[in-house]
Design a protein around this motif. Structure first.
Motif, PDB file in Angstrom:
ATOM      1  N   ARG A 201       0.819  -1.214   0.000  1.00  0.00           N
ATOM      2  CA  ARG A 201       0.000   0.000   0.000  1.00  0.00           C
ATOM      3  C   ARG A 201       0.856   1.269   0.000  1.00  0.00           C
ATOM      4  O   ARG A 201       0.716   2.156   0.856  1.00  0.00           O
ATOM      5  N   ALA A 202       1.738   1.373  -0.961  1.00  0.00           N
ATOM      6  CA  ALA A 202       2.607   2.546  -1.079  1.00  0.00           C
ATOM      7  C   ALA A 202       1.815   3.741  -1.603  1.00  0.00           C
ATOM      8  O   ALA A 202       0.946   3.589  -2.470  1.00  0.00           O
ATOM      9  N   PRO A 203       2.105   4.957  -1.128  1.00  0.00           N
ATOM     10  CA  PRO A 203       1.411   6.155  -1.614  1.00  0.00           C
ATOM     11  C   PRO A 203       1.932   6.577  -2.979  1.00  0.00           C
ATOM     12  O   PRO A 203       2.954   6.062  -3.459  1.00  0.00           O
ATOM     13  N   SER A 204       1.262   7.516  -3.626  1.00  0.00           N
ATOM     14  CA  SER A 204       1.721   8.042  -4.903  1.00  0.00           C
ATOM     15  C   SER A 204       2.953   8.914  -4.695  1.00  0.00           C
ATOM     16  O   SER A 204       3.273   9.324  -3.563  1.00  0.00           O
ATOM     17  N   GLU A 207       2.182  12.248  -3.081  1.00  0.00           N
ATOM     18  CA  GLU A 207       1.914  12.195  -1.645  1.00  0.00           C
ATOM     19  C   GLU A 207       3.193  12.001  -0.824  1.00  0.00           C
ATOM     20  O   GLU A 207       3.372  12.644   0.225  1.00  0.00           O
ATOM     21  N   SER A 208       4.074  11.137  -1.282  1.00  0.00           N
ATOM     22  CA  SER A 208       5.314  10.874  -0.551  1.00  0.00           C
ATOM     23  C   SER A 208       6.358  10.306  -1.517  1.00  0.00           C
ATOM     24  O   SER A 208       6.362   9.093  -1.785  1.00  0.00           O
ATOM     25  N   SER A 212       6.906   6.195  -2.142  1.00  0.00           N
ATOM     26  CA  SER A 212       6.182   5.723  -3.334  1.00  0.00           C
ATOM     27  C   SER A 212       6.895   4.560  -4.017  1.00  0.00           C
ATOM     28  O   SER A 212       6.291   3.832  -4.810  1.00  0.00           O
ATOM     29  N   THR A 337       1.367  10.823 -10.301  1.00  0.00           N
ATOM     30  CA  THR A 337       0.106  10.498  -9.636  1.00  0.00           C
ATOM     31  C   THR A 337       0.037   9.046  -9.176  1.00  0.00           C
ATOM     32  O   THR A 337      -0.989   8.623  -8.646  1.00  0.00           O
ATOM     33  N   SER A 339       2.209   5.362  -7.544  1.00  0.00           N
ATOM     34  CA  SER A 339       3.379   4.744  -6.928  1.00  0.00           C
ATOM     35  C   SER A 339       4.131   3.951  -7.993  1.00  0.00           C
ATOM     36  O   SER A 339       3.616   3.730  -9.097  1.00  0.00           O
ATOM     37  N   GLN A 342       2.173   0.782  -8.886  1.00  0.00           N
ATOM     38  CA  GLN A 342       0.968   1.071  -9.651  1.00  0.00           C
ATOM     39  C   GLN A 342       1.315   1.392 -11.098  1.00  0.00           C
ATOM     40  O   GLN A 342       0.604   0.978 -12.021  1.00  0.00           O
TER      41      GLN A 342
END
Length: 546
Positions: A201-204, A207-208, A212, A337, A339, A342
């Motif tokens: 569940r890594a952020p974009s 976001e970080s 990411s 936008t 990670s 993703q």
């Protein structure tokens, strides 16, 4: 160019039995065994395009830029194209070796090379980006070397095993597994990156930036590479169980008794030959570099090499162009936008969609129609339609993207006439595969004599691979904007622009169309009729005729 028609009395019974045999289980087995090799080839060659963005994020992130990491242009070209260089050398070397040592023996060697270096690619080692990428390129070169051997050997084995009536469909079915391999590479990448994405569940990046790209993302590309060894390993045993082809055993090795014994087991009939016994010798046993070869097959070799080169140049350039199209039409959101995991997933999803809708159907339509329409009409149609659709993409190129802009709310590009562009783009892929991408693989396995068949197929494929290398290394530079101020980061020299680059690909396809007018039609003819081969007892060979 004169050709010799084989006298029916000169045709060996074992070869006549193969030509007239009804489709049975050994045909299916040969397609599966050879096809799984091509499945592995495509998986290994095309999975890299799905993972270069991930490699860039992991090893080339620079916090000062404020953007996700990406491979430098030269590194990206090396990682993407080094396996093609290995494939080129493998096609030439193993093509030659297949005519010297036999198809079966060399077939096992190429399988083991693919298994070993698929696994080794996943274990690329080092603590720095340079070390990891350097070892990855080293292992992928040798992986490509093994893949290269699969081209002439798979085509030759399937061609020599098949019957005359459905030979085209069988050889095309082997090559069609390339499309399945491309699709499965995308599916596996989606599954592996998706599983890690759910677990981590890594952020974009927005976001970080640091979080990411989690450290565990380094396992994703390694797992995808190593899984490419599985189909090659599974088919190795069955490759070794296959008997040598009767055409090699009888016409090249000269051992008719062994050929009869091997094919009696395969066909489950008792094969005897009243005209020839023991050792036989092909009358057409002239060397590659000879005036007799030039007179009989020089034009054939010119056509098979040049058309494969032109097709590969256009096809591989299009493969690289896919990444830009995915972004422009909104299949892939801007890197910021997402990670790292993703981005790998959505890139693979886009390739899977194109493969499912355009690439795979083109291959299998060829399988269905090639023994009805013939090789030459399909190749001519394919080149013509590829050229037509690429001209349709190139001439109004700028108008397709006029008004296109990035919607900040959705992260997708809006405006422009991108739907029409994508449809035409997908059609060029369909007619590449229902066309020269398939037929250039099939014809070289049919028109040359048995003792040079694997060699000439390897030469044809090798020259084609030069086109692939030019597409992989050259197109990305040539297609850059003509103004230096508009160049993306990492590019230092202007190109001719995407519109002119597409015009170049279209012109290459049209040139392939005109050269294909010179190719022979091989549908419904035995391999010996096509090559002009006949045989005689070794004790009666006229030395001057050999």
């Amino acid at each position: 160019m004169a050709t010799t028609t084989t006298n029916k009395n000169d045709q060996l019974n074992v070869l006549d039995a193969l030509d007239t045999a009804k489709t049975q289980w050994y045909h299916v087995t040969a397609v599966i065994i050879s096809g799984m090799g091509f499945f592995t080839d495509a998986y290994d060659l095309f999975c890299i395009s799905l993972l270069t963005k991930l490699l860039g994020r992991i090893y080339y992130y620079d916090p000062s830029t404020g953007t996700p990491g990406e491979l430098p242009v030269s590194i990206n070209a090396a990682v993407s194209g080094i396996a093609l260089c290995g494939t080129f050398t493998g096609q030439l070397f193993f093509g030659w070796l297949g005519d010297r040592l036999g198809r079966k023996r060399v077939y096992g060697i190429t399988s083991m090379i693919m298994v070993v270096f698929s696994i080794a690619s996943g274990f690329s080692f080092g603590s720095s980006a340079r070390a990891v990428i350097g070892t990855l390129c080293f292992f992928r070169f040798w992986l490509g070397f093994g893949i290269g051997g699969d081209y002439p050997l798979s085509a030759t084995i399937m061609s020599e095993y098949a019957n005359t009536k459905t030979r085209g469909a069988f050889v095309a079915a082997v090559f069609a597994m390339q499309g399945v391999g491309i699709l499965v590479a995308a599916v596996v990448t989606m599954a592996v990156s998706g599983a890690f994405m759910v677990a981590l569940r890594a952020p974009s990046f927005e976001e970080s930036p640091g979080l990411s790209t989690p450290h565990e993302a380094d396992y994703v590309w390694r797992i995808v590479f190593m899984l490419g060894s599985v189909p090659a390993a599974l088919t190795y045993y069955w490759r070794m169980k296959m008997p040598e082809t009767a055409r090699y055993t009888a016409l090249v090795a000269g051992d008719l008794d062994r050929a009869n014994a091997d094919m009696s087991k395969v066909l489950q009939v008792d094969l005897t030959d009243d005209h020839h016994r023991g050792k036989v010798q092909a009358q057409s046993s002239f060397p590659l570099f000879s005036s007799r070869f030039a007179r009989r097959h020089g034009l054939h070799l010119f056509v098979t090499t040049t058309t494969w080169f032109l097709q590969a140049f256009a096809f591989y350039s299009q493969q690289l162009f896919q990444k830009d199209i995915y972004t422009q039409v909104g299949f892939i959101k801007p890197a910021k936008t997402m990670s790292a995991l993703q981005e790998a997933l959505v890139t693979a999803r886009a390739q899977a969609l194109v493969a499912l809708c355009g690439t795979v159907p083109g291959y299998w339509v060829t399988v269905a129609l090639i023994d009805r329409l013939g090789r030459k009409p399909i190749q001519l149609l394919g080149f013509l339609m590829m050229g037509t659709f690429m001209y349709a993409l190139a001439v109004p190129y700028e108008s397709y993207w006029r008004g296109k802009h990035l919607d900040a709310a959705t992260g997708k590009y809006q405006g422009g006439h991108n739907v029409g562009f994508v449809v035409l783009f997908a059609l060029t892929f369909f007619f590449a595969n229902f066309g020269p991408n398939s037929t250039t693989f099939i014809v070289p396995a049919e028109v040359f004599p048995a003792r040079l068949r694997s060699t000439c197929h390897g030469i044809s494929a090798g020259v084609g691979k030069i086109g692939s290398i030019l597409g992989a290394f050259g197109f990305v530079y040539v297609s850059q904007p003509t103004r230096k101020s508009e160049l993306p980061r990492g590019y230092h020299h202007p190109g001719i622009g995407m519109r002119n680059a597409l015009l170049l690909l279209a012109s290459a396809s049209m040139l392939g169309f005109f050269i294909s007018l010179l190719m022979p039609e091989t549908k419904g003819k035995s391999l010996e009729e096509l090559s002009g081969e006949s045989v005689m007892n070794e004790s009666k060979v006229d030395v001057q005729s050999v």
